[in-house]
Scaffold this motif. Structure first.
Motif, PDB file in Angstrom:
ATOM      1  N   PHE A 197       2.479  -8.734  -5.707  1.00  0.00           N
ATOM      2  CA  PHE A 197       3.760  -8.024  -5.714  1.00  0.00           C
ATOM      3  C   PHE A 197       4.175  -7.674  -7.138  1.00  0.00           C
ATOM      4  N   ASN A 198       4.047  -8.635  -8.046  1.00  0.00           N
ATOM      5  CA  ASN A 198       4.441  -8.407  -9.433  1.00  0.00           C
ATOM      6  C   ASN A 198       3.560  -7.334 -10.086  1.00  0.00           C
ATOM      7  N   LYS A 199       2.271  -7.350  -9.766  1.00  0.00           N
ATOM      8  CA  LYS A 199       1.355  -6.358 -10.320  1.00  0.00           C
ATOM      9  C   LYS A 199       1.704  -4.955  -9.804  1.00  0.00           C
ATOM     10  N   ALA A 200       2.008  -4.851  -8.509  1.00  0.00           N
ATOM     11  CA  ALA A 200       2.343  -3.556  -7.920  1.00  0.00           C
ATOM     12  C   ALA A 200       3.715  -3.075  -8.404  1.00  0.00           C
ATOM     13  N   ASN A 201       4.594  -4.011  -8.671  1.00  0.00           N
ATOM     14  CA  ASN A 201       5.947  -3.681  -9.094  1.00  0.00           C
ATOM     15  C   ASN A 201       6.001  -3.234 -10.552  1.00  0.00           C
ATOM     16  N   ALA A 202       5.014  -3.644 -11.335  1.00  0.00           N
ATOM     17  CA  ALA A 202       5.014  -3.322 -12.780  1.00  0.00           C
ATOM     18  C   ALA A 202       4.607  -1.875 -13.041  1.00  0.00           C
ATOM     19  N   GLU A 216       0.829  -1.216   0.000  1.00  0.00           N
ATOM     20  CA  GLU A 216       0.000   0.000   0.000  1.00  0.00           C
ATOM     21  C   GLU A 216       0.861   1.263   0.000  1.00  0.00           C
ATOM     22  N   ALA A 217       1.976   1.207   0.738  1.00  0.00           N
ATOM     23  CA  ALA A 217       2.863   2.369   0.826  1.00  0.00           C
ATOM     24  C   ALA A 217       3.696   2.531  -0.442  1.00  0.00           C
ATOM     25  N   GLY A 218       3.749   1.483  -1.252  1.00  0.00           N
ATOM     26  CA  GLY A 218       4.538   1.539  -2.484  1.00  0.00           C
ATOM     27  C   GLY A 218       6.021   1.294  -2.249  1.00  0.00           C
ATOM     28  N   ASP A 219       6.359   0.753  -1.090  1.00  0.00           N
ATOM     29  CA  ASP A 219       7.753   0.455  -0.754  1.00  0.00           C
ATOM     30  C   ASP A 219       8.091  -0.946  -1.257  1.00  0.00           C
ATOM     31  N   MET A 220       8.588  -1.043  -2.481  1.00  0.00           N
ATOM     32  CA  MET A 220       8.811  -2.339  -3.121  1.00  0.00           C
ATOM     33  C   MET A 220       9.978  -3.110  -2.509  1.00  0.00           C
ATOM     34  N   GLU A 221      10.972  -2.401  -2.002  1.00  0.00           N
ATOM     35  CA  GLU A 221      12.127  -3.071  -1.396  1.00  0.00           C
ATOM     36  C   GLU A 221      11.688  -3.824  -0.130  1.00  0.00           C
ATOM     37  N   THR A 222      10.922  -3.139   0.713  1.00  0.00           N
ATOM     38  CA  THR A 222      10.411  -3.768   1.934  1.00  0.00           C
ATOM     39  C   THR A 222       9.415  -4.873   1.584  1.00  0.00           C
ATOM     40  N   LEU A 263       7.721 -10.431   1.355  1.00  0.00           N
ATOM     41  CA  LEU A 263       7.232 -11.542   0.529  1.00  0.00           C
ATOM     42  C   LEU A 263       8.086 -12.782   0.759  1.00  0.00           C
ATOM     43  N   ALA A 264       9.399 -12.616   0.786  1.00  0.00           N
ATOM     44  CA  ALA A 264      10.297 -13.754   1.029  1.00  0.00           C
ATOM     45  C   ALA A 264      10.053 -14.349   2.410  1.00  0.00           C
TER      46      ALA A 264
END
Length: 88
Positions: free
Chosen positions: A83-88, A40-46, A51-52
């Protein structure tokens, strides 16, 4: 209440297993919420780290029969898809 010694032991064992399962499920919920918050925050690194961690913990819970292995796989798949959808 049980009178037989073995039945009393089974009750104690079930109580321990129930407590462990509740702890594991509560921990899983917390991990999944933290993943959702990162997405939600858009923090893809976190989100990638969460996810891992979520995948690892879900598979561990499935290995111990806390949750069904197909349910764990389904949740991992859905999380990865999000995750993939938000990352794209």
């Amino acid at each position: 209440m049980a009178n037989i010694k073995s039945a009393k032991k089974r009750i104690r064992v079930i109580d321990k297993k129930t407590a462990r399962n509740r702890r594991v499920k509560g921990h899983l919920k917390a991990i999944l919420k933290s993943f959702d918050a990162a997405i939600e925050a858009g923090d893809m690194e976190t989100a990638k780290e969460k996810l891992a961690l979520a995948e690892k913990k879900l598979m561990q819970a499935a290995a111990k029969h806390t949750i069904h292995k197909n349910a764990a796989s389904r949740k991992v798949s859905r999380l990865t898809k999000r995750f993939n959808k938000a990352n794209a």
